[in-house]
Design an enzyme around this catalytic site. Sequence first.
Site, PDB file in Angstrom:
ATOM      1  N   HIS A 202     -46.232 -66.510 -47.376  1.00 35.74           N
ATOM      2  CA  HIS A 202     -47.237 -66.008 -46.441  1.00 35.74           C
ATOM      3  C   HIS A 202     -48.268 -67.109 -46.233  1.00 35.74           C
ATOM      4  CE1 HIS A 202     -49.666 -62.957 -44.324  1.00 35.74           C
ATOM      5  NE2 HIS A 202     -50.695 -63.625 -44.835  1.00 35.74           N
ATOM      6  N   CYS A 203     -48.401 -67.562 -44.987  1.00 37.53           N
ATOM      7  CA  CYS A 203     -49.287 -68.677 -44.675  1.00 37.53           C
ATOM      8  C   CYS A 203     -50.660 -68.133 -44.282  1.00 37.53           C
ATOM      9  CB  CYS A 203     -48.706 -69.512 -43.529  1.00 37.53           C
ATOM     10  SG  CYS A 203     -49.717 -70.936 -43.086  1.00 37.53           S
ATOM     11  N   PRO A 204     -51.701 -68.413 -45.066  1.00 36.78           N
ATOM     12  CA  PRO A 204     -53.028 -67.909 -44.694  1.00 36.78           C
ATOM     13  C   PRO A 204     -53.585 -68.584 -43.454  1.00 36.78           C
ATOM     14  CG  PRO A 204     -53.181 -69.345 -46.620  1.00 36.78           C
ATOM     15  CD  PRO A 204     -51.729 -69.154 -46.344  1.00 36.78           C
ATOM     16  N   GLU A 207     -51.945 -66.664 -40.848  1.00 38.20           N
ATOM     17  CA  GLU A 207     -52.148 -65.228 -40.999  1.00 38.20           C
ATOM     18  C   GLU A 207     -50.870 -64.477 -40.614  1.00 38.20           C
ATOM     19  OE1 GLU A 207     -54.142 -62.137 -42.525  1.00 38.20           O
ATOM     20  OE2 GLU A 207     -54.710 -64.252 -42.570  1.00 38.20           O
TER      21      GLU A 207
END
Length: 342
Positions: A202-204, A207
């Site tokens: 999950h890439c912050p 998002e």
Amino acid sequence: MAPWALLRPGVLVRTGHTVLTWGITLVLFLHDTDTLSVPGPTRCPRSDDRLEPPSPLILGPARPFPGIDSQDSEDQLDEGLASRPALWPLAAQVQAPQPQPHSPPLASPALRQWEEQGELLAPLTFLLLVLGSLLLYLAVSLMDPGYVNVLPQPQEEAKEEQTAMVPQAIPLRRCRHCMVLQPLRARHCRECRRCVRRYDHHCPWMENCVGERNHPLFVAYLALQLVVLLWGLYLAWSGLRFFRPWGLWLRSSGLLFATFLLLSLFSLVASLLLASHLYLVASNTTTWEFISSHRIAYLRQRSGNPFDRGLTRNLAHFFCGWPSGSWETLWAEDEEGSSQDV
């Protein structure tokens, strides 16, 4: 849409990325990076200073006096100046050109050279690359990463022949969060609250999850973004000029220097991410599987990676979807191969 929906993390992150991208681009194109003419420190003349006689100053065509040759008049002028040392500083001040104030063009040296030479291809190419990287970012951030359907479609229900091909040793399990039967290599994302096929991470900054559907675009985005960052790093460095006093330099080039440091940090991060993901793609594994292989049931049963089919086939399957096939079938083929070896 409710007004508070604009304050969601996804909207804020994407808006911040867009504003930061175009802000850095404007700094590179519009910042004044000309070297300022800083006057040197002045010093009062001392009694022991030796003054050199200045060169004769000719303001116009020499008009000799009647009865005196022009060459004789110039010699007499030189002798008069040499015999009057007090006039030397005055003559030197008259001869010294005074700097004229000017307004430097608002462009970096590299871009200004392109504009002066009429070469607009490079600036337009840079703008198109920035726009392309931004569009790729929004595509990866907004698209479906490969969510597992909560309600299975009728055409996706497994047939008895297909079920028989998959060995029962594959530890398929039902997700305890969304209560769906997870396919092989899928994982539940707590931020997205969905199960994602071939979950990577999950890439912050996006998002969004990086999964089976958007992982190829994510790698393409990293490559294009790295090209833009390195080019912007070159433009920022070409506009930096270091001089003293440092206070004046900081006021004139502080924003460009901060942009250079920011681009250096982003370039380092993008380089590491691109290198790591290219390695993972070449070996047909994911970030989650690489980090947590000791906790994943279908990987604990193997000494190596059961999905690795060689560099060429791994790249072809990742970017082109060929050769096609389910991960369960590939896992079963690896199981049969290992059994025959034993």
